[in-house]
Write an enzyme that holds these catalytic residues in place. Structure first.
Site, PDB file in Angstrom:
ATOM      1  N   ARG A  68     -46.624   8.695 -78.425  1.00  0.00           N
ATOM      2  CA  ARG A  68     -46.079   8.798 -77.207  1.00  0.00           C
ATOM      3  C   ARG A  68     -46.526   7.165 -76.456  1.00  0.00           C
ATOM      4  NH1 ARG A  68     -44.284  11.633 -73.253  1.00  0.00           N
ATOM      5  NH2 ARG A  68     -44.741  10.866 -71.388  1.00  0.00           N
ATOM      6  N   ASP A  69     -47.667   6.836 -76.723  1.00  0.00           N
ATOM      7  CA  ASP A  69     -48.096   5.523 -76.037  1.00  0.00           C
ATOM      8  C   ASP A  69     -48.617   4.657 -76.944  1.00  0.00           C
ATOM      9  OD1 ASP A  69     -50.292   6.905 -76.031  1.00  0.00           O
ATOM     10  OD2 ASP A  69     -50.600   6.657 -73.969  1.00  0.00           O
ATOM     11  N   LEU A  70     -48.420   4.694 -78.351  1.00  0.00           N
ATOM     12  CA  LEU A  70     -48.928   3.889 -79.422  1.00  0.00           C
ATOM     13  C   LEU A  70     -49.434   2.549 -79.129  1.00  0.00           C
ATOM     14  CD1 LEU A  70     -49.274   4.289 -82.369  1.00  0.00           C
ATOM     15  CD2 LEU A  70     -47.384   2.899 -82.489  1.00  0.00           C
TER      16      LEU A  70
END
Lengths: 112, 483
Positions: A68-70
């Site tokens: 999702r928010d690497l």
């Protein structure tokens, strides 16, 4: 922008809309207002496992699973998240991933 | 994360509508209809150059740019930016027009024609000359308190939630009815205080009746003043004469100097009307700023049917543009060194270009502004007061006629002015003055085609000046940010 430079006020507004439409996802890089602490959406305020909520009080947008928010966790976040950290242990982890949308398969497993 | 959409048939890239210009060695684009001004970087210039005389498919454009040393990533970003900014497009796009505003568009300003009488008899006056459209027979010569107060009440009501409103006093000669002006200022302040609104005032005068008590009143209430004057004695007295033929210059200049000396609380500007014998732009500007002492001078050609002797005509108009050009470059030189210049026409156009205004209407008439005649008739603007054309209600009997106003706004919208649809200057011009159109063509909705070349020439000049200032002293342009 690399082909145009905004000169008048209208051009600055056009530029803002172009960046919104074509730029990278900005939500996680948004800054808090003056006097406000910056909590990226997706980061939890409460680190007790099982009790995480984000700054809006919700759980749906939390940063698990990692894809999702690497980049926010990998690059900018000091918290030991469940992604390899860019500072010490996995400096070149995403070197082959210019665009997460296209190259996500190239982000491989890291063994500590 | 977005999903890429495949276009079945890839259409070639082409340039969208824009006016390009150069200033200080840089290339700029004025986009139509957005009114945005961009300067072009290297890759931007190359894309524009490539598309200048033919459409190109994406592969052709990419190959051309790769050959010039740009990376694939850089090209991808540049093309996306240029397309999103509406500099280039693929295929065709429906022409975008601003929308017609709501019927309840809030009023911002009224112009009160406090009298239809004048102590001067200027040959070109649109209230008295051969081209007059007002029908004052049977109408009172002076507005009375009841009408003025009803006008203020109407303005407050029609201004809806606007925090600030403006009252302009006009005539005839405005100061022939100074008692009404004075009581109306007091009344408007009182009513606006109750309504929680700010109110500002301005007036136009020929300066013949200015006296110290009047000027002190104007200063105390921060009334902005526009003085009609056409230059030095020789030029001013060609058209601006008393009824017995005497020139007004000797009478007004000492009064104007007194006004400039005593009134420091709001702007005081000179307004010059150019006509066939009075078109000496620099001479007039220098006289009014250096000899008389004005800080700001604006010029406008007399509105006249082309048959009139005083009509300025195409030849004189090109000389006037030459004079404007001369003063505008001087304005540029002042601006790049951070100094104020009093050429109002340049200042006003630069302000509009800076904000990137894209107009649906040439001015605020019928939109945020309405005129009121001595009998209380509401009209399109002060120039249409007491004319059957552009009548939009009565301040006491029913207020603003919203149906008439909306019909006017629908029929006079830029979208309905087909002549303008291919003109790059339409975001700033939007078709020209309704009164000018009516006098010239007998139709308020006609575009003022006799001025088109002039308007484009003037706006191109102002764009180049704007570009010069943006390159050499961008900080100067910040003064327009609040506008």
């Amino acid at each position: 922008m690399n082909s145009l430079k905004s000169i008048n006020r209208k051009a600055r507004r056009v530029e803002a809309s172009v960046i919104a439409a074509t730029g990278d996802v900005q939500a996680l890089q948004a800054r808090g207002g003056e006097g406000k602490i910056y909590y990226p959406m997706g980061c939890t305020l409460n680190f007790t496992p099982g009790w995480e909520v984000d700054v809006s009080g919700g759980t749906a947008g939390l940063c698990q699973p990692v894809e999702r928010d690497l980049f926010d966790c990998h690059l900018g976040c000091g918290w030991p998240a469940q992604v390899p950290d860019h500072l010490n242990n996995a400096v070149d982890w995403t070197d082959k991933c210019a665009s997460a949308a296209n190259d996500w398969r190239k982000v491989d497993i890291v063994f500590p | 994360m977005s999903t890429a959409v495949m276009t079945p048939v890839e259409l070639p890239y082409r340039l969208r509508e824009a006016h390009s210009f150069e200033a200080s060695g840089e290339k700029f684009l004025y986009l139509v209809p957005s009114g945005a001004i961009f300067s072009l970087d290297k890759i931007g210039k190359e894309v524009l150059h490539g598309l200048a005389d033919r459409d190109l498919h994406k592969e052709e454009l990419v190959q051309m740019l790769l050959a010039r040393g740009h990376s694939a990533r850089e090209i991808e970003v540049a093309l996306a930016e240029l397309e999103q900014s509406e500099v280039i497009m693929r295929g065709t796009a429906k022409q975008k027009m601003p929308t017609v505003p709501e019927k309840t568009f809030p009023l911002q300003r009224i112009v009160l024609n406090v009298t239809n009488q004048c102590n001067l008899a200027c040959g070109y006056c649109y209230e008295y000359s051969d081209d007059k459209i007002s029908q004052t027979a049977g109408k009172p010569k002076y507005m009375d308190h009841a009408i003025a107060e009803a006008s203020i009440d109407l303005l407050i009501k029609e201004s809806a939630d606007r925090p600030s409103i403006h009252v302009t006093f006009f005539g005839g000669e405005t100061l022939l009815n100074f008692p009404l002006l004075r009581s109306t200022v007091h009344y408007a302040k009182e009513r606006c205080a109750l309504a929680g609104k700010q109110v500002e005032f301005s007036l136009t005068t020929n300066a013949t009746l200015l006296s110290e008590p009047i000027v002190d009143f104007l200063a105390e209430h921060q009334v902005g003043v526009t003085v009609s004057i056409d230059g030095d004695k020789e030029l001013n007295d060609k058209m601006r004469i008393f009824h017995d033929g005497r020139g007004s210059y000797e009478v007004i200049v000492p009064k104007i100097k007194m006004l400039l000396e005593r009134h420091k609380t709001n702007s005081i500007g000179a307004r010059v009307t150019l006509s066939s014998g009075v078109s000496h732009v620099r001479r007039i500007y220098e006289h009014l700023t250096q000899e008389v002492g004005f800080y700001a001078v604006g010029f406008s050609p007399a509105t006249a049917n082309p048959e009139r002797l005083y009509s300025i005509g195409p030849q004189k108009m090109s000389a006037v543009l030459g004079g404007f050009e001369d003063l505008a470059w001087e304005y540029r030189d002042y601006a790049v060194t951070g100094r104020q210049h009093g050429f109002t026409n340049a200042n006003d156009t630069l302000k509009e270009l800076h904000s990137g205004m894209s107009k649906a209407y040439p001015c605020g008439a019928g939109l945020g502004l309405l005129g009121v005649g001595t009998a209380g008739d509401v009209s399109l603007c002060h120039r249409f007061v007491d004319s059957p054309v552009g009548k939009m209600g009565h301040v006491m009997e029913g207020g603003v006629d919203h149906e008439a106003r909306h019909e006017f706004l629908e029929t006079h919208h830029l979208g309905a002015r087909y002549d303008c649809h291919t003109c790059w200057a339409r975001p700033v011009c939007a078709g020209g003055c309704y009164h000018e159109a009516f006098v010239h063509y007998g139709d308020t909705s006609a575009a003022t085609l006799h001025y088109c070349d002039w308007i484009r020439g003037w706006n191109d000049l102002c764009l180049r000046i704007y570009g010069d200032i943006a390159v050499k002293n961008p900080a100067y342009l910040q003064r327009f940010d609040g506008a």
